[in-house]
Design an enzyme around this catalytic site. Structure first.
Site, PDB file in Angstrom:
ATOM      1  CG  ASP A 110      -2.119   0.939   1.123  1.00  0.00           C
ATOM      2  OD1 ASP A 110      -2.360   1.294   0.062  1.00  0.00           O
ATOM      3  OD2 ASP A 110      -2.593   1.366   2.204  1.00  0.00           O
ATOM      4  CG  ASN A 132      -3.671 -13.009  -6.088  1.00  0.00           C
ATOM      5  OD1 ASN A 132      -4.699 -13.487  -5.496  1.00  0.00           O
ATOM      6  ND2 ASN A 132      -3.741 -12.632  -7.535  1.00  0.00           N
ATOM      7  CE  LYS A 134       1.646 -16.004  -8.216  1.00  0.00           C
ATOM      8  NZ  LYS A 134       0.437 -16.104  -8.797  1.00  0.00           N
ATOM      9  NE  ARG A 155     -12.401  12.597  -7.410  1.00  0.00           N
ATOM     10  CZ  ARG A 155     -13.389  12.097  -6.560  1.00  0.00           C
ATOM     11  NH1 ARG A 155     -14.630  11.709  -7.043  1.00  0.00           N
ATOM     12  NH2 ARG A 155     -12.872  11.917  -5.208  1.00  0.00           N
ATOM     13  CE  LYS A 156     -14.065   5.466 -11.431  1.00  0.00           C
ATOM     14  NZ  LYS A 156     -14.781   4.732 -12.147  1.00  0.00           N
TER      15      LYS A 156
END
Ligand SMILES: CCCCCCCC(=O)SCCNC(=O)CCNC(=O)[C@H](O)C(C)(C)COP(=O)(O)OP(=O)(O)OC[C@H]1O[C@@H](n2cnc3c(N)ncnc32)[C@H](O)[C@@H]1OP(=O)(O)O
Length: 201
Positions: A110, A132, A134, A155-156
């Protein structure tokens, strides 16, 4: 870690890569502006913040004693809109015996994709993070977190990432994320703030 750091610092010499400042350094430079903006964006949530505790707030990834928690450094390539984070977690990040806690890995992912979104798009917040796991990551090992801005749609911001061993032979983790820009008009302000507070190459 030092060897990898030196290798990336060498890449910074021609300006193609930038050694990013820690989020703490960015936040403290304009902390009042930043705090005022965030609280104005979330007025109801802001009222619920315990103002006495606020002064004790610390950036999560920088709140451990040296060597015990999150040890990392990030490098940004503006032309390619990507970040490489060299990360060595300490022993207090253990989950299963001898391996990193998944939440610690998620935190570093993050932080890395978040920084990629901030320098690429402005003031953003994580809306979605898919991970994920792994392979388990051995505690205290050094890994590379490779983050890439894939797309901006209004905005994304969509940012993907993987976590690999330094020799790139082991793929530990893959992730995709969605960030939402809070204030389109401040996009250049935050980018300049980050890049201008970068430590010298
Ligand atoms: C360097 C250090 C970096 C650190 C990085 C760490 C960053 C973080 O961890 S932030 C903390 C965790 N995140 C949060 O607490 C955020 C909580 N969520 C929120 O506050 C809000 O949902 C927020 C700000 C993300 C979006 O709210 P808001 O600004 O009102 O936007 P909103 O109008 O709802 O959505 C905008 C668009 O995004 C879409 N969207 C929003 N959330 C999602 C989602 N989870 N999935 C898919 N689409 C979404 C909406 O559908 C909308 O799309 P369209 O424009 O096409 O209709």
């Amino acid at each position: 870690m030092r060897l990898l750091f030196d290798q990336f610092m060498k890449k910074c010499e021609d300006g193609s890569w930038i050694h990013l400042p820690s989020y703490e350094d960015i936040a403290t430079q304009r902390s009042q502006d930043f705090s005022t903006f965030i609280h104005a964006y979330f007025p109801t949530a802001s009222e619920q913040i315990n103002k006495e505790k606020l002064s004790q707030g610390r950036i999560f990834t920088r709140s451990f004693e040296d060597g015990l928690g999150f040890e990392y450094v990030m490098f940004y390539n503006d032309a390619e809109k990507r970040i490489v984070c060299v990360f060595q977690g300490g022993p207090h990040l253990q989950g299963m015996p001898g391996f990193f806690h998944g939440g610690a890995i998620a935190t570093m992912i993050d932080a890395t994709v978040g920084m990629n979104a901030i320098v690429s798009g402005g003031i953003v917040m994580t809306a979605n993070l898919n991970i994920n796991f792994k392979r388990p990551i051995p505690l205290c090992s050094i890994v590379l977190i490779n983050s890439q801005l894939d797309k901006i749609e209004g905005r994304k911001l969509l940012v993907s990432c993987n976590v690999q061993s330094v020799d790139e032979k082991i793929l530990y983790t893959e992730a995709t994320s969605l960030f939402i820009k809070l204030n389109p008009e401040k996009e250049f302000h935050i980018k300049e703030l980050v890049l201008n507070s970068a430590p010298p190459a």
